[in-house]
Motif scaffolding. Structure first.
Motif, PDB file in Angstrom:
ATOM      1  N   GLY A 266       0.814  -1.198   0.000  1.00 38.24           N
ATOM      2  CA  GLY A 266       0.000   0.000   0.000  1.00 38.24           C
ATOM      3  C   GLY A 266       0.849   1.249   0.000  1.00 38.24           C
ATOM      4  O   GLY A 266       2.086   1.200  -0.061  1.00 38.24           O
ATOM      5  N   VAL A 267       0.169   2.396   0.097  1.00 42.62           N
ATOM      6  CA  VAL A 267       0.814   3.708   0.063  1.00 42.62           C
ATOM      7  C   VAL A 267       0.313   4.508   1.260  1.00 42.62           C
ATOM      8  O   VAL A 267      -0.882   4.523   1.564  1.00 42.62           O
ATOM      9  N   VAL A 268       1.259   5.171   1.952  1.00 41.58           N
ATOM     10  CA  VAL A 268       0.949   6.032   3.094  1.00 41.58           C
ATOM     11  C   VAL A 268       1.231   7.468   2.685  1.00 41.58           C
ATOM     12  O   VAL A 268       2.314   7.774   2.163  1.00 41.58           O
ATOM     13  N   LEU A 269       0.253   8.361   2.923  1.00 41.62           N
ATOM     14  CA  LEU A 269       0.382   9.768   2.554  1.00 41.62           C
ATOM     15  C   LEU A 269       0.336  10.634   3.805  1.00 41.62           C
ATOM     16  O   LEU A 269      -0.264  10.261   4.818  1.00 41.62           O
ATOM     17  N   CYS A 270       0.948  11.818   3.708  1.00 39.54           N
ATOM     18  CA  CYS A 270       0.819  12.813   4.763  1.00 39.54           C
ATOM     19  C   CYS A 270      -0.576  13.431   4.705  1.00 39.54           C
ATOM     20  O   CYS A 270      -1.120  13.673   3.625  1.00 39.54           O
ATOM     21  N   ALA A 271      -1.148  13.688   5.865  1.00 43.62           N
ATOM     22  CA  ALA A 271      -2.464  14.321   5.896  1.00 43.62           C
ATOM     23  C   ALA A 271      -2.398  15.768   5.428  1.00 43.62           C
ATOM     24  O   ALA A 271      -3.399  16.314   4.961  1.00 43.62           O
ATOM     25  N   LYS A 272      -1.226  16.401   5.534  1.00 45.07           N
ATOM     26  CA  LYS A 272      -1.040  17.785   5.113  1.00 45.07           C
ATOM     27  C   LYS A 272      -0.054  17.857   3.944  1.00 45.07           C
ATOM     28  O   LYS A 272       0.845  17.035   3.821  1.00 45.07           O
ATOM     29  N   ASN A 273      -0.240  18.877   3.125  1.00 48.30           N
ATOM     30  CA  ASN A 273       0.685  19.192   2.028  1.00 48.30           C
ATOM     31  C   ASN A 273       0.886  18.022   1.064  1.00 48.30           C
ATOM     32  O   ASN A 273       1.991  17.756   0.601  1.00 48.30           O
ATOM     33  N   SER A 274      -0.191  17.325   0.771  1.00 47.63           N
ATOM     34  CA  SER A 274      -0.150  16.259  -0.233  1.00 47.63           C
ATOM     35  C   SER A 274      -1.269  16.497  -1.242  1.00 47.63           C
ATOM     36  O   SER A 274      -2.299  17.101  -0.904  1.00 47.63           O
TER      37      SER A 274
END
Length: 408
Positions: A266-274
């Motif tokens: 899977g892929v993990v993203l930042c909650a901010k600035n993405s």
């Protein structure tokens, strides 16, 4: 005219007159029976009756007389004239059919323009209003309907969509048929819409005649990855991709596509600035966004440190010369691959949270040309983040991944 037995008989010749008289005597007031006779010196009786146009041709071309060869030539000439006239008639009919088809298309176009104009006059816009967000493109729409992670509102199909051209369009035609069939099975409302209106919905991006109005994807918040052992999960590779402030939706979609292709979990993203998970990302990922596991974290440093405590190795992509070359990185342990933003790369605190930094060796430019002028001319000092992600993923899980094909 002669009168014989109460019947008037017109004389044509001596022989024919005698025959008519004999017939009148035998038949009384009955009609005369016309029987072809053979004159002396004429050979066989006439066997085939000629058509009216052949007789007219003979009379026209040889009204003053002529031999048999001349008559035959006249018949051939008359036949050619008739054939040419028939061809001209066929061409005229074909031109008339073409004009009729052009007229029909013009009428349809004028009617469509009239509907649009009437909507403009009344203040009603023909552009569809999205309840959620627009997912466009054949592969993203098909993947979204298949995965079922969203809530669907309306499927918009381009009016007069024709995909019967080349082989690629035939492939798209099968996918479109599957989309329409799935929509019918789940009772999703399907509306035909003008191409111009669909262009307005997606910002003139290539929608391939399909736009799906659906709810946004819900991101699952996560603080850390659970502990995992190498033998757990069979042959599946334990690799997650963490993206630190990747803001370009095209790059984000390309990285998700590569991650899904090479078999990342899977892929993990930042909650901010993405970049938000919009239809642009889904299109750039060729529908992989709808299929892969997605997570979000509020604090990337905290997520990485907590995952390291659970036994995960964290590799940070870097362009620093102090980073370990990719060829020296061990393949196999549970790994989190961290990639930074397009311009500045990994943030310093995120870089310190990595257990190891890895770089992709680049070719020596001065092998082709030497000198300070060429070194100052070279502007490409690193790979694009989406390209770097593909290279790193190929080395880490390329041989052990599922190698599934993602449609274009």
């Amino acid at each position: 005219m002669e009168c014989f037995g109460g019947v008037r008989i017109r004389g044509f010749s001596s022989g024919s007159s005698q025959n008519l008289k004999r017939n009148a005597v035998r038949g009384g007031s009955d009609k005369a029976r016309w029987t072809p006779t053979r004159r002396s010196g004429q050979g066989k009786a006439f066997e085939r009756r000629q058509s009216s146009w052949e007789e007219s041709a003979k009379n026209y071309f040889f009204k003053d007389g002529g031999n048999e060869s001349g008559r035959s030539g006249a018949l051939e000439k008359a036949t050619d004239v008739r054939r040419n006239a028939s061809e001209e008639i066929d061409e005229a009919l074909k031109r008339e059919d073409d004009r009729q088809r052009w007229y029909d298309r013009s009428v349809d176009r004028d009617a469509r323009f009239e509907r649009q104009w009437n909507k403009r006059e009344t203040g009603e816009s023909s552009v569809p209003k999205m309840v959620g967000e627009g997912i466009y493109g054949v592969s993203p729409v098909l993947a979204a309907l298949t995965a079922g992670r969203r809530e669907f509102y309306t499927l918009y199909v381009q009016e007069g969509l024709d995909l019967s051209g080349n082989s690629k369009k035939k492939k798209d035609k099968k996918a479109v048929e599957r989309v329409v069939k799935i929509a019918e099975n789940i009772r999703l409302k399907v509306k035909e819409t003008a191409k111009h209106d669909l262009n307005m919905v997606v910002g003139n991006r290539p929608h391939q005649g399909l736009v799906l109005d659906a709810s946004p994807l819900e991101m699952v918040s996560i603080r850390e990855l659970d502990a995992v052992t190498i033998g757990e999960g069979g042959q599946r590779c334990h690799l997650w991709v963490a993206l630190d402030e990747v803001t370009d939706p095209q790059n984000l979609g390309a990285i998700i596509r590569s991650s899904y292709f090479f078999g990342a979990v899977g892929v993990v993203l930042c909650a901010k600035n993405s970049a938000p998970l919009s239809g642009v990302v889904s299109k750039a990922s060729a529908g992989s966004l709808e299929m892969i596991e997605l997570r979000s974290c509020k604090n990337m440093m905290q997520f990485l440190n907590s995952s390291i405590e659970n036994g995960w190795r964290v590799l940070g992509g870097s362009v620093s010369e102090t980073a370990v070359p990719l060829s020296e990185v061990e393949v196999g342990p549970p790994t989190i691959l961290v990639l930074g933003s397009e311009g500045s790369g990994l943030r310093p605190l995120v870089e310190r949270s990595c257990t190891e930094l890895v770089r992709i060796p680049h070719g020596e430019a001065d092998q082709m040309c030497s000198g300070e002028e060429f070194e100052s001319f070279v502007a490409v000092e690193s790979l694009n983040v989406s390209v770097a992600a593909g290279v790193l993923l190929y080395h880490l899980v390329g041989k052990g991944g599922k190698q599934s094909e993602v449609p274009i």
